[in-house]
Design a protein around this motif. Structure first.
Motif, mmCIF file in Angstrom:
data_model
loop_
_atom_site.group_PDB
_atom_site.id
_atom_site.type_symbol
_atom_site.label_atom_id
_atom_site.label_comp_id
_atom_site.label_asym_id
_atom_site.label_seq_id
_atom_site.Cartn_x
_atom_site.Cartn_y
_atom_site.Cartn_z
ATOM 1 N N ALA A 157 0.827 -1.210 0.000
ATOM 2 C CA ALA A 157 0.000 0.000 0.000
ATOM 3 C C ALA A 157 0.860 1.258 0.000
ATOM 4 C CB ALA A 157 -0.928 -0.012 1.219
ATOM 5 N N LEU A 165 0.641 3.892 -3.102
ATOM 6 C CA LEU A 165 0.029 5.191 -2.813
ATOM 7 C C LEU A 165 1.035 6.333 -2.855
ATOM 8 C CD1 LEU A 165 -2.374 4.224 0.130
ATOM 9 C CD2 LEU A 165 -2.968 4.670 -2.262
ATOM 10 N N ALA A 198 -5.434 0.124 -3.512
ATOM 11 C CA ALA A 198 -4.396 1.016 -4.006
ATOM 12 C C ALA A 198 -3.872 0.572 -5.370
ATOM 13 C CB ALA A 198 -3.239 1.084 -2.994
ATOM 14 N N ARG A 251 -6.401 1.641 -7.949
ATOM 15 C CA ARG A 251 -6.308 3.109 -8.102
ATOM 16 C C ARG A 251 -5.089 3.506 -8.931
ATOM 17 N NH1 ARG A 251 -3.719 7.057 -4.961
ATOM 18 N NH2 ARG A 251 -4.731 9.116 -5.011
ATOM 19 N N ALA A 252 -3.958 2.832 -8.703
ATOM 20 C CA ALA A 252 -2.746 3.179 -9.443
ATOM 21 C C ALA A 252 -2.776 2.636 -10.865
ATOM 22 C CB ALA A 252 -1.529 2.645 -8.707
#
Length: 286
Positions: free
Chosen positions: A192, A196, A279, A282-283
């Motif tokens: 994470a 992030l 995460a 999201r990435a």
């Protein structure tokens, strides 16, 4: 000007050839009405997890073994230094247990944060995003591969610490539960942090800080720490693995407390891996 009519020209040239149907098409069937081929089914979680795990394990086998040696040597050196100020008792148990779990923190937290930070910065996430695998399998496969390298170093550190401080070795079997549970919690946290972090350098810094926190809060005996440091220690996922391992050195271990510590460690591992999966999604879409 020619006196031939369009009809005469058509008769001289002959009729236009009929379109040739594509291979496999039935006669009289229009190519436009041909149904599209079905897509392959999406890979299931556990087969995809096994494939990612094997790929990561073979990739990291050569490059991570020297780093595992460094992690083991670092933990052994810390115990040698602490031997000059700690004689035995609960403090020796905390030093040996904390130094053993520190090997897990170095690999699962520090190195995994650096790996995912580098993967995001170099565009390597695009490769995994094109594969028909669930995002959870990528995170879990990489975390399991990194955590697999920690068991030999943890065992060597624990045996050396028991010989150094004169502790019993009858409870070393608990490492079979401590290493995967603490490794899952720390690996999820490391993944994470790496995913992030907006920059690769920040991911490396976060991994180093996390390992330093595991070193200072896990190795040092809690009896000598002020209350704010003890509260911060309770927030660290590896603390519960350290406590579970340290309890097994007692003459009559409290197995209920050991099970409770391992349960907390498992719950934190599930939560941290879920955050790491979010995460990753999201990435990967950015």
């Amino acid at each position: 000007m020619s006196e031939r009519t369009p009809g005469a020209v058509a008769q001289a040239v002959g009729p236009a050839p009929a379109p040739v149907p594509p291979p496999g098409a039935a006669a009289g069937t229009s190519p436009v009405s041909r149904p599209a081929a079905p897509l392959a089914p999406r890979a299931r979680l556990f087969p995809a997890l096994a494939a990612v795990y094997r790929a990561q394990l073979s990739r990291a086998r050569v490059s991570r073994i020297p780093l595992l040696f460094v992690a083991t040597f670092q933990s052994v050196g810390i115990m040698v230094l602490m031997r000059g100020v700690v004689d035995g008792g609960s403090e020796a148990r905390a030093v040996v247990a904390g130094s053993s779990v520190l090997v897990v923190a170095f690999v699962a937290l520090n190195l995994l944060a650096q790996y995912f930070g580098q993967l995001r910065a170099s565009g390597g996430l695009d490769h995994y995003a094109t594969l028909p695998v669930p995002p959870a399998s990528v995170v879990l496969g990489a975390a399991a591969a990194y955590a697999s390298f920690t068991l030999p170093g943890t065992l060597v550190t624990a045996v050396f610490g028991c010989l150094l401080f004169g502790l019993p070795m009858g409870g070393l079997w608990i490492l079979a539960a401590v290493v995967p549970l603490a490794g899952a919690a720390l690996a999820g946290l490391g993944a994470a942090l790496g995913l992030l972090a907006p920059r690769q350098e920040l991911a490396t810094l976060a991994g180093q800080l996390g390992m330093s926190a595991a070193l200072l809060l896990g190795v040092l005996p809690p009896e000598r720490m002020p209350d704010p440091i003890v509260w911060a220690r309770d927030l660290l996922p590896s603390t519960y693995g350290v406590e579970a391992f340290a309890r097994t050195f007692a003459p009559h271990p409290d197995w209920a407390a050991v099970g409770l510590d391992l349960g907390v460690c498992a719950a934190v591992g599930v939560l941290s891996l879920a955050v790491a999966t979010w995460a990753y999604r999201r990435a990967a879409v950015r």
